[in-house]
Write an enzyme that holds these catalytic residues in place. Structure first.
Site, PDB file in Angstrom:
ATOM      1  CG  ASP A 218      -5.816  23.419 -17.255  1.00  0.00           C
ATOM      2  OD1 ASP A 218      -4.847  23.044 -17.952  1.00  0.00           O
ATOM      3  OD2 ASP A 218      -5.876  23.237 -16.025  1.00  0.00           O
ATOM      4  CG  ASP A 235     -10.879  21.574 -11.798  1.00  0.00           C
ATOM      5  OD1 ASP A 235     -11.551  21.839 -10.786  1.00  0.00           O
ATOM      6  OD2 ASP A 235      -9.995  20.709 -11.814  1.00  0.00           O
TER       7      ASP A 235
END
Length: 288
Positions: A218, A235
């Site tokens: 991502d 993340d």
């Protein structure tokens, strides 16, 4: 933003990770604390629920989550809680004080995450999570341990990421990336004076991740921050191993996102070129 970006050095040693080791999602000490509910835990729970920074998000803090925070305090990983750094559909991140006046970030995942199905898409096919049941609790607990393992693996490979410190149930404690003014700015939030160097650093980090058997999954200008002369990749909860059946598609999407961002900064780069760089092993200087 500074003209130069500092690359961190790989730690070396074994960075093969734990991709074949199952993740344990059995009952934790936090679950037992929540069930026992002794006087000290109830006093802690009352203080947290009365704290201003948590009042608007009490739906995140069920008894077991509060017990996880209590256990992290008891273990010395957290001394005091501060305000929220970010809020999202799957997790909230809070600033906190760790031991010896260090600042840490506390990421609290919601058990009833709204993107539960998306989380399973990343977990299913990852050899570390074979046999994982369908309970939301088990998926979220596995996700937290997965993020911690991914961060540690990336760090050893020489990718600048927040250093993981501890996990307890659905809570992850990690290095705080920021200063007294607040969290570090995302790449998409700052003016980049030298996009060429920033691109070179980020693509090298992508190659190091890939060489360590990981794909972010991502990656974009919203999952990279600038802090003290360094780009920091954040993340990594959804990062998958190269053995994941969708790993190639995730990597191609990461390359497109990064190349598109730097194209908007004026660079002549493409996702295909970046993909080739990332998947080509770094030359071995000892063979020259």
């Amino acid at each position: 933003m500074a003209n130069d970006f500092e690359l961190v050095d790989p730690e070396g040693g074994d960075i093969s990770g734990d991709e074949w080791e199952p993740i344990d999602v059995s009952e934790t000490e936090a679950d037992r604390i929540a069930q026992k509910r002794d006087r000290k835990f109830e006093q802690f729970e009352e203080r947290i629920k009365d704290a201003d920074q948590f009042k608007v998000e009490q739906s995140v803090f069920d008894d077991a989550t509060l017990a996880a925070l209590y256990k992290l305090v008891q273990d010395g990983h957290v001394e005091a809680f501060g305000g929220p750094l970010s809020t999202g559909k799957e997790a909230n991140v809070y600033q906190a004080l760790g031991p010896d006046d260090t600042e840490v970030a506390v990421k609290v995942y919601r058990i009833n995450a709204s993107n539960f199905r998306q989380m399973r898409d990343y977990l299913e096919g990852d050899p570390r999570f074979e046999g994982l049941g369908g309970k939301k609790k088990d998926v979220v607990l596995a996700w937290v341990k997965k993020e911690s393992a991914n961060l540690e693996r990336a760090r050893k490979a020489g990718v600048r990421v927040p250093t993981p410190i501890a996990t307890e149930r659905n809570v992850l404690v990690m290095e705080y990336i920021g200063n007294e003014a607040g969290r570090a700015k995302r790449l998409g939030e700052v003016h980049i004076e030298n996009p060429e160097t920033a691109y070179e650093v980020l693509r090298e980090y992508m190659r190091r991740l890939y060489s360590a058997g990981l794909i972010h999954g991502d990656l974009s200008e919203y999952n990279v921050v600038f802090h003290e002369g360094q780009l920091v990749v954040i993340d990594l909860g959804q990062a998958v191993t190269v053995h994941h059946p969708n790993s190639r598609g995730f990597l191609e999407r990461d390359c497109r996102n990064v190349a598109n961002f730097f194209s908007r900064q004026g660079l002549d780069v493409t996702g295909d070129d970046l993909l080739e760089f990332v998947t080509t092993p770094e030359p071995d200087p000892s063979r020259d």
